[in-house]
Design a protein around this motif. Sequence first.
Motif, PDB file in Angstrom:
ATOM      1  N   GLN A 251     -10.759  -3.037  -1.043  1.00  0.00           N
ATOM      2  CA  GLN A 251     -10.637  -3.408   0.379  1.00  0.00           C
ATOM      3  C   GLN A 251     -10.101  -2.262   1.234  1.00  0.00           C
ATOM      4  OE1 GLN A 251      -8.737  -6.253  -1.497  1.00  0.00           O
ATOM      5  NE2 GLN A 251     -10.009  -8.011  -0.969  1.00  0.00           N
TER       6      GLN A 251
ATOM      7  N   PHE B 169      -9.245   1.658  -3.302  1.00  0.00           N
ATOM      8  CA  PHE B 169      -9.250   0.196  -3.391  1.00  0.00           C
ATOM      9  C   PHE B 169     -10.569  -0.403  -2.895  1.00  0.00           C
ATOM     10  CE2 PHE B 169      -5.015   1.745  -2.180  1.00  0.00           C
ATOM     11  CZ  PHE B 169      -4.311   1.410  -3.322  1.00  0.00           C
TER      12      PHE B 169
ATOM     13  N   THR C 174       7.114   5.354  -9.814  1.00  0.00           N
ATOM     14  CA  THR C 174       6.713   5.642  -8.425  1.00  0.00           C
ATOM     15  C   THR C 174       6.430   7.135  -8.268  1.00  0.00           C
ATOM     16  OG1 THR C 174       8.053   3.814  -7.623  1.00  0.00           O
ATOM     17  CG2 THR C 174       7.446   5.483  -6.005  1.00  0.00           C
TER      18      THR C 174
ATOM     19  N   ARG D  23      -7.998  10.133   1.151  1.00  0.00           N
ATOM     20  CA  ARG D  23      -6.558   9.901   0.957  1.00  0.00           C
ATOM     21  C   ARG D  23      -6.175  10.022  -0.519  1.00  0.00           C
ATOM     22  NH1 ARG D  23      -4.593   4.111   2.702  1.00  0.00           N
ATOM     23  NH2 ARG D  23      -5.705   3.593   0.791  1.00  0.00           N
TER      24      ARG D  23
ATOM     25  N   MET E 267       1.818   0.723 -11.957  1.00  0.00           N
ATOM     26  CA  MET E 267       2.339  -0.376 -11.145  1.00  0.00           C
ATOM     27  C   MET E 267       2.773  -1.538 -12.025  1.00  0.00           C
ATOM     28  SD  MET E 267      -0.101  -0.207  -7.820  1.00  0.00           S
ATOM     29  CE  MET E 267      -1.532   0.392  -8.648  1.00  0.00           C
TER      30      MET E 267
ATOM     31  N   ARG F 194       3.192   8.011 -10.144  1.00  0.00           N
ATOM     32  CA  ARG F 194       2.042   7.490  -9.380  1.00  0.00           C
ATOM     33  C   ARG F 194       1.750   8.405  -8.177  1.00  0.00           C
ATOM     34  NH1 ARG F 194       3.804   2.542  -8.803  1.00  0.00           N
ATOM     35  NH2 ARG F 194       4.664   2.723  -6.720  1.00  0.00           N
ATOM     36  N   ARG F 195       2.824   8.794  -7.508  1.00  0.00           N
ATOM     37  CA  ARG F 195       2.682   9.626  -6.318  1.00  0.00           C
ATOM     38  C   ARG F 195       2.113  11.014  -6.669  1.00  0.00           C
ATOM     39  NH1 ARG F 195       8.275   9.987  -4.075  1.00  0.00           N
ATOM     40  NH2 ARG F 195       8.520  11.598  -5.637  1.00  0.00           N
TER      41      ARG F 195
ATOM     42  N   LEU G  84      -5.406   6.621  -5.660  1.00  0.00           N
ATOM     43  CA  LEU G  84      -5.914   5.242  -5.751  1.00  0.00           C
ATOM     44  C   LEU G  84      -6.992   4.977  -4.702  1.00  0.00           C
ATOM     45  CD1 LEU G  84      -2.447   3.519  -6.152  1.00  0.00           C
ATOM     46  CD2 LEU G  84      -4.202   3.599  -7.910  1.00  0.00           C
TER      47      LEU G  84
ATOM     48  N   ASP H 208     -10.716   1.019  -7.881  1.00  0.00           N
ATOM     49  CA  ASP H 208     -10.885  -0.397  -8.214  1.00  0.00           C
ATOM     50  C   ASP H 208     -12.015  -0.976  -7.369  1.00  0.00           C
ATOM     51  OD1 ASP H 208     -10.494  -2.960  -9.124  1.00  0.00           O
ATOM     52  OD2 ASP H 208      -8.871  -3.388  -7.711  1.00  0.00           O
TER      53      ASP H 208
ATOM     54  N   ALA I 185      -0.507   9.751   2.671  1.00  0.00           N
ATOM     55  CA  ALA I 185      -0.362  10.064   1.236  1.00  0.00           C
ATOM     56  C   ALA I 185       0.372  11.394   1.059  1.00  0.00           C
ATOM     57  CB  ALA I 185      -1.733  10.116   0.578  1.00  0.00           C
TER      58      ALA I 185
ATOM     59  N   MET J 168      -5.729  -1.576 -14.922  1.00  0.00           N
ATOM     60  CA  MET J 168      -5.611  -0.708 -13.741  1.00  0.00           C
ATOM     61  C   MET J 168      -4.145  -0.569 -13.319  1.00  0.00           C
ATOM     62  SD  MET J 168      -8.284   0.637 -12.230  1.00  0.00           S
ATOM     63  CE  MET J 168      -7.871   0.735 -10.511  1.00  0.00           C
ATOM     64  N   ASN J 169      -3.445  -1.716 -13.302  1.00  0.00           N
ATOM     65  CA  ASN J 169      -2.037  -1.693 -12.885  1.00  0.00           C
ATOM     66  C   ASN J 169      -1.188  -0.851 -13.834  1.00  0.00           C
ATOM     67  OD1 ASN J 169      -2.619  -3.314 -10.739  1.00  0.00           O
ATOM     68  ND2 ASN J 169      -1.929  -5.218 -11.695  1.00  0.00           N
TER      69      ASN J 169
ATOM     70  N   LEU K 251       0.835  -1.201   0.000  1.00  0.00           N
ATOM     71  CA  LEU K 251       0.000   0.000   0.000  1.00  0.00           C
ATOM     72  C   LEU K 251       0.874   1.257   0.000  1.00  0.00           C
ATOM     73  CD1 LEU K 251      -2.748   1.535   0.491  1.00  0.00           C
ATOM     74  CD2 LEU K 251      -2.142   1.427   2.898  1.00  0.00           C
TER      75      LEU K 251
ATOM     76  N   HIS L 278      -7.760  -0.739   2.210  1.00  0.00           N
ATOM     77  CA  HIS L 278      -6.325  -0.733   2.493  1.00  0.00           C
ATOM     78  C   HIS L 278      -5.889   0.495   3.288  1.00  0.00           C
ATOM     79  CE1 HIS L 278      -5.776  -4.331   0.310  1.00  0.00           C
ATOM     80  NE2 HIS L 278      -6.138  -3.817  -0.846  1.00  0.00           N
TER      81      HIS L 278
ATOM     82  N   LEU M 160      -3.577  -3.989  -5.060  1.00  0.00           N
ATOM     83  CA  LEU M 160      -4.741  -3.708  -5.908  1.00  0.00           C
ATOM     84  C   LEU M 160      -5.526  -4.975  -6.209  1.00  0.00           C
ATOM     85  CD1 LEU M 160      -3.578  -1.079  -8.525  1.00  0.00           C
ATOM     86  CD2 LEU M 160      -5.305  -0.823  -6.766  1.00  0.00           C
TER      87      LEU M 160
ATOM     88  N   PRO N 221       3.504  -3.582  -5.408  1.00  0.00           N
ATOM     89  CA  PRO N 221       2.297  -2.857  -4.980  1.00  0.00           C
ATOM     90  C   PRO N 221       1.035  -3.314  -5.714  1.00  0.00           C
ATOM     91  CG  PRO N 221       3.729  -1.443  -6.299  1.00  0.00           C
ATOM     92  CD  PRO N 221       4.505  -2.693  -6.018  1.00  0.00           C
ATOM     93  N   ALA N 222       1.238  -3.909  -6.898  1.00  0.00           N
ATOM     94  CA  ALA N 222       0.062  -4.366  -7.662  1.00  0.00           C
ATOM     95  C   ALA N 222      -0.699  -5.439  -6.892  1.00  0.00           C
ATOM     96  CB  ALA N 222       0.504  -4.902  -9.011  1.00  0.00           C
TER      97      ALA N 222
ATOM     98  N   LEU O  35       1.102   4.160  -2.736  1.00  0.00           N
ATOM     99  CA  LEU O  35       0.878   5.575  -2.450  1.00  0.00           C
ATOM    100  C   LEU O  35       2.084   6.436  -2.859  1.00  0.00           C
ATOM    101  CD1 LEU O  35      -0.846   5.411   1.080  1.00  0.00           C
ATOM    102  CD2 LEU O  35      -1.928   5.850  -1.128  1.00  0.00           C
ATOM    103  N   GLY O  36       3.130   5.760  -3.329  1.00  0.00           N
ATOM    104  CA  GLY O  36       4.272   6.520  -3.842  1.00  0.00           C
ATOM    105  C   GLY O  36       5.498   6.497  -2.961  1.00  0.00           C
TER     106      GLY O  36
END
Lengths: 392, 230
Positions: free
Chosen positions: B89, B87, B76, B149, B52, B79-80, B85, B161, B105, B46-47, A301, B91, A389, A385-386, A305-306
Motif C-alpha cells: 500500500q 509495501f 531498529t 525511499r 520487526m 532495519r534502518r 522496505l 511485500d 528515510a 517478512m516481519n 511506517l 505507505h 506491513l 511497525p509490523a 523506516l528506522g
Amino acid sequence: MNKKRKMYFRMITASLMRRRSRMLIALLAIAIGATILSGLVTIYYDVPRQMGAEFRNYGANMILVASEESFTLEDVDQSMSYIKQNELVGVTPYHYETVRIHELPVLAAAMDLEQVQKTSPYWNVDGDWAASDGELMIGKTIASDMQLGVGDSITVTWTPSAGDAEAETTAQNEDELILDNEMEMTITGIVETGGSEEDYVYMSLADMETLTGTVPDLDIAEVSVSASGADLENYKNAITDNVDAVNARLVKRVTASETTVLSKLQALVLLVTIIVLALTMITVATTMTAVVTERRKEIGLRKALGASDQSIRMEFLGEGLLLGGLGGILGSILGFAFAQAVSINVFSSSISFRPLLVPITIIVSVVVTGAACMIPVRSATDVDPALVLKGE
Amino acid sequence: MSLLELKNVSKIYGDLHALDDVSMKVEKGEWVAIMGPSGSGKSTMMNIIGCMDKPSLGEVLLDGVDIARESGKNLTTIRRDKIGLIFQQFHLVGYLTAVENVMLAQYYHSIPDEKEAMEALERVGLADRARHLPSQLSGGEQQRVCVARALINHPEIVLADEPTGNLDEANESIVVELFHKLHDEGTTLIVVTHDPEVAEVAQRTLVLRDGRLVKETVNDHFTGVIHYND
C-alpha cells in the motif's frame, strides 16, 4: 541550521500546514484556552483598578484630620505628594463654620467645589453646582425647612466668636461691637445624598474667606485614592509620618469592604482561570490523542523506516509545541479583545494592554500543550511497525 | 557466507505454528521471490527478516549477525541500516511531497540530502513529480517513490511485500523493470508476491504453505533451465 534539524522543522511545518483542517481543530482548542486564560488574567490584574474606580463612587477612602487644631492647604499639598498622581482621584479640603440664614443657625461647609465632585460623586445636586463667587448650594433638609429653592438670593450672616482677634480689635478701636458680617449669595443647587450632607450649606473657600475676613483653616480633607489594601495603608502611613500637621485615616467601611470584595473577586477569577487551564489541558490532550490515533499507520511506517521512539516523541512534541505557540499568539490577541469586551460591558471602561502577558500566554500555552501531549505521544511509540506491513 | 540465512526458524503463537522449522539462504545480489497462499507464513517471515519480529525458535543470520538475539532497539538500528522496505500500500506520508518522503528515510538513517533524494527519484523516473504530494500521484508513481525511499540508504537487502499488488499491468511492468535494474546493479531483492509472473522473473522462488517451505524453484533466465526442489 544543519540538514537534520532543517528536515525536522520541514516535517513539523508540513504536518501543520498540509493537514490544515485537522490541525485547525487542535489549534482552535489551544487558542480558545489561551484566549480565556489571557483574558481572565488581564481581568484579574485589572479588577483592582476597575473596582477601585467603582468604589470611588462611594466617596473618599481616606481623610486627613488635624494632628493638633487645624491644618492648611499647604499641608494638604504636601500630603498629596506622597500619593502617586495617577492614583489620586481627588482631594477636598473642608472648613466648617456656623453661619445664619434667615436668622437661623446652620452649618456651612467651605470647600473646593470642583474637587468635591470627584471625592463625592454620589451627591445628587438638583440645579447646578456652585461655581463662581457668591454662589452656594444648600442641603435638601435646609431647603425644605426654610422654604428655599434654586435661584433664591439669601443673606448669609456670620458672627465672629468672642475670641476672634479681628472682631476684638474692631470693638476696642471703634468702641462699639460690629458683630455680624453679611454676604448676599445665590442658591444654585439643592444637595441630595440621603445622609447628613443634607443638613449643610456649601460654599467655596474663597467665599468663606470673604465672609469671615480670614483665610479659613482646614478642619478635614477628604481624599479619594484609586488604591486598596496595603498600598492605601502605605500612603496613610507616609502622610502621617511625614506631614506634622496632619493625621491620615482610612475610611474603614469603604476600604474594608473594597478589600473584601476585591479579594473575593480575584479569588473567583483565579479559580476560573485554573479551571480553564485544566479544561484546556484536557481538550488539548484529547485532541492530540485523536491526532496520534489517526496517525498510527504513519507512526508504524516511521518505525519501520528506522525511527527511534525518542525521534517519534520529539516529532509529535514538536508539532504540539508549535501548535501551542501559535495558539498562544492567537490567544493573547483574542484574550485582550475578550478582556476588553468584558471590561466595557461590565465596568463600562476600557482595559489597558499588558505587553508582558503576550510572552507569558505563549509560554503557558506551549507548556500546557507540551504537558497535554505527553500521554498521547508516549502511546505513539507503542505502535507495532509490523502492522504497517500487514496493512492493518 | 550468505547475506541472509534462516536456520530452523519457527514462530509459534499458542498452538499455531506461523512458521515451522524454516531454513533458507539468500546470497548477496540474489533476487528471491516468496510465494504462498494467505496464512502460509509469508508475512511472518517478512516481519522476521525485516527485523520487526523475532522467531520463537531458530537463528536468523543477517550479514553474520543473529538478529533473533538482538534487542528491539538494535533491531531498529539493523532495519534502518541494512533493510529497504517496499509495501503493497506504498505507505507514503500523505503530507510530505515525494522528495520529502524519500528524505524521511535519510532522516532516520543519517543526514537528509535533497540532492541525493532527487537523484533517487530520477532513477525511478519521477524527478518531475518530486514536489507532488502522494495524493497527486498515481498508484504506480507512489510505488516508485516507495522504491526510491527503500533504496536511498543503499540497504543490504530490499524487502518488497506484494509490490505490484495494487498496481495495474502497465505500472506493474514499470516496477518489475525497476527490480531488474536494481538486480543488475547488485541489489539483493526479496519479493513476497501472489503474482506468478512477478515471482518467475526472480532468480529463485520459495513457496510457503502452512508455515513450511514446501518448494524451491530456481529460474535460470540466462540458460532457460528451471530447477524444482520440492
